[in-house]
Design an enzyme around this catalytic site. Sequence first.
Site, PDB file in Angstrom:
ATOM      1  N   ASP A   1       0.776  -1.248   0.000  1.00 57.52           N
ATOM      2  CA  ASP A   1       0.000   0.000   0.000  1.00 57.52           C
ATOM      3  C   ASP A   1       0.808   1.301   0.000  1.00 57.52           C
ATOM      4  O   ASP A   1       0.417   2.263   0.674  1.00 57.52           O
ATOM      5  CB  ASP A   1      -0.945   0.016   1.213  1.00 57.52           C
TER       6      ASP A   1
ATOM      7  N   LYS B   1      -7.385  -3.974  -2.682  1.00 60.65           N
ATOM      8  CA  LYS B   1      -7.995  -4.570  -1.496  1.00 60.65           C
ATOM      9  C   LYS B   1      -8.814  -3.551  -0.702  1.00 60.65           C
ATOM     10  O   LYS B   1      -8.555  -2.354  -0.749  1.00 60.65           O
ATOM     11  CB  LYS B   1      -6.938  -5.218  -0.596  1.00 60.65           C
TER      12      LYS B   1
ATOM     13  N   CYS C   1      -1.986  -2.083   8.330  1.00 58.17           N
ATOM     14  CA  CYS C   1      -1.957  -3.096   7.279  1.00 58.17           C
ATOM     15  C   CYS C   1      -0.777  -4.061   7.404  1.00 58.17           C
ATOM     16  O   CYS C   1      -0.923  -5.263   7.197  1.00 58.17           O
ATOM     17  CB  CYS C   1      -1.949  -2.422   5.910  1.00 58.17           C
TER      18      CYS C   1
END
Length: 223
Positions: A18, A83, A116
């Site tokens: 990310d 996601k 995350c």
Amino acid sequence: MPTITKLVPEETVFFLCDVQTRFKNAIFGFDELVLTIGKMLKVAKVLEIPVVVTEQNPKGLGNTIPDIDIPSLGPLLLATIEKGLFSMVTPEVKALLHERPQIKSVVLFGIESHVCVLQSALDFIEAGYNVHVIADGVSSCNKEEIPFALARIRQSGGYITTSESAAFQLQRALFIPDYGEAYLLIPGDAGVPGFKSFSNVIKEEKDNTVRALQKLLQHRAVL
């Protein structure tokens, strides 16, 4: 006696978590983080280690920043996965790993360390993988969160390492397949095919490595 887990290239996948355009001005040490990620992708190319990239809600947060040269990975890029979950362990990732039963270790880098990255690490550990988190390759908006996230991962059975340490573990032995059977050679032997390319990456990234270590590891004494 504690279990010793080593990184082996053919049993390893890199996961980039990310690192997207909207985070650029929010993440502590973002520029240094990107330097480490660039280094890890160079290592992936030299040692032929596959890479999975995830992007959290890219419609809102943008795609992976262009400073990270994802296209250069070529076929080593297994997938770029969109996601909604914080964890990288999505159905798509589970399917990719199911197709590759030889994979035992995942190497994590990206953001945010306490969200995350942490949730991904815990899920991978729970799924039975050896998880190695690159300490100079993760960060968060609030730098104070980072050491506690890494400590939580370590408490749960993950391994905290650095980009250079992980790179040398993965390079520790190279093979020559041309003699009918593989011969294990001494790591660091400049005559081994591939060592010069690896050595060049380490030399090229020397200043970036120092910069990233000094920026991203200065607040991690809790480890």
